[in-house]
Design a protein around this motif. Structure first.
Motif, PDB file in Angstrom:
ATOM      1  N   HIS A 106       0.917  -1.122  -0.142  1.00  4.84           N
ATOM      2  CA  HIS A 106       0.017  -0.071  -0.289  1.00  4.84           C
ATOM      3  C   HIS A 106       1.169   1.146   0.162  1.00  4.84           C
ATOM      4  O   HIS A 106       0.334   2.406  -0.573  1.00  4.84           O
ATOM      5  CB  HIS A 106      -1.025  -0.135   0.960  1.00  4.84           C
ATOM      6  N   ASP A 206      -8.192  -2.183   2.775  1.00  5.22           N
ATOM      7  CA  ASP A 206      -7.899  -3.895   3.130  1.00  5.22           C
ATOM      8  C   ASP A 206      -9.790  -4.308   4.511  1.00  5.22           C
ATOM      9  O   ASP A 206      -8.982  -5.337   4.996  1.00  5.22           O
ATOM     10  CB  ASP A 206      -6.751  -4.168   3.260  1.00  5.22           C
ATOM     11  N   HIS A 251      -8.009  -4.320  -4.101  1.00  9.14           N
ATOM     12  CA  HIS A 251      -7.260  -5.476  -4.479  1.00  9.14           C
ATOM     13  C   HIS A 251      -7.576  -6.523  -5.531  1.00  9.14           C
ATOM     14  O   HIS A 251      -6.918  -7.549  -5.991  1.00  9.14           O
ATOM     15  CB  HIS A 251      -7.002  -6.455  -3.484  1.00  9.14           C
TER      16      HIS A 251
HETATM   17 ZN   LIG Z   1      -2.925  -5.130   0.843  1.00  8.05          ZN
END
Ligand SMILES: [Zn+2]
Length: 282
Positions: A106, A206, A251
């Motif tokens: 990140h 996330d 992602h």
């Molecule tokens: Zn990640």
């Protein structure tokens, strides 16, 4: 306001890690894995141009630790100067970089080695870099689990340059862009809320890495505090379902964005969207 997605490359994680206790027989219907059980993940960054500010959300992994991290099979890791030039910006134009958190995938792309590899320099020299205060403290004193995901060369040059700002509560970064804190995957993760004409776009980081992680119990094994991760994911989803906010997945290699709905007390994806379908102009 203009929005751009910047695909900063991809990598692979074991499907068991991506879906935790969910059996493969169940998750493989929602996300593909290769013959080694690896799932392909993207590093999808967001650039928000408000006119006054050009805000980059996350910066991918960069190239400083690619050898060390070769197990992850990184591919297509971008060079920001080239990638930004394609959409009419320079690195010097970026006024703010928001890090959802400081795991290498990140934040690593915001710093790079200089030409003779004698020092690490900032890729966005004019930007204020924002990070959760609790995340920063965790980065400085990591637990044994997260220590492997943090690299001092990714962040200390930014701190030493006086370009790091810590966020200790939810705040409005600028008109139409809010930073909100979520715990669970790690402490003090930032999700970015961008107010558009009709709807709000949520850069989930996330908190919800993949569309397949929308069901509250479908946690990744990388979530450090699973119960907190479920509580805070639920909090994000409740509002997203109620207000029909658009979730943008960092992602997910296959689904860029989606809407969610709540049915019988469970959340599910109600509609998937391509980034190009999002209309930001107020
Ligand atoms: Zn990640």
């Amino acid at each position: 306001m203009k929005l751009h997605k910047i695909e900063a490359g991809s990598f692979h994680v074991d499907g068991g890690a991506a879906f935790g206790v969910v059996p493969k027989k169940v998750w493989q219907k929602r996300y593909p894995a290769d013959e080694n059980n690896f799932c392909k993940l993207h590093m999808r960054c967001l650039l928000v141009d408000t006119g006054d500010r050009r805000i980059l959300v996350d910066a991918g992994t960069g190239d400083k630790q690619l050898d060390y991290l070769k197990y992850y099979g990184f591919e297509g890791v971008i060079n920001f100067p080239d990638e930004l030039a394609k959409i009419g910006y320079t690195c010097g134009d970026i006024t703010d970089v928001v890090f959802t958190h400081l795991h290498f995938d990140h934040c690593g792309g915001a710093t790079r080695y200089n030409a003779d590899k004698s020092a690490v320099e900032l890729v966005f020299p004019n930007a204020t870099h924002w990070v959760g205060d609790a995340q920063w403290q965790n980065f400085l004193n990591p637990n044994v689990r997260e220590g492997d995901s943090y690299f001092s060369e990714n962040m200390l040059p930014i701190e030493n340059a006086g370009k790091l700002q810590k966020v200790s509560r939810d705040l409005v970064l600028t008109n139409g862009v809010e930073l909100r804190l979520f715990n669970g995957h790690t402490v003090g993760q930032i999700a970015v809320y961008v107010k558009m004409a009709q709807q709000t776009l949520v850069y989930c980081g996330d908190v919800i890495p993949l569309a397949a992680n929308v069901p509250v119990a479908w946690l990744s094994s990388y979530d450090i505090f699973p119960l907190d991760a479920m509580t805070d994911k639920q909090r994000m989803l409740e509002e997203a379902a109620e207000k029909q906010q658009i979730l943008l997945f960092e992602h997910d290699a296959y689904t860029e964005c989606c809407l969610v709905e709540k049915q019988y007390n469970k959340f599910k994806v109600s509609k998937t969207l391509r980034f190009e379908e999002i209309t930001p102009t107020p």
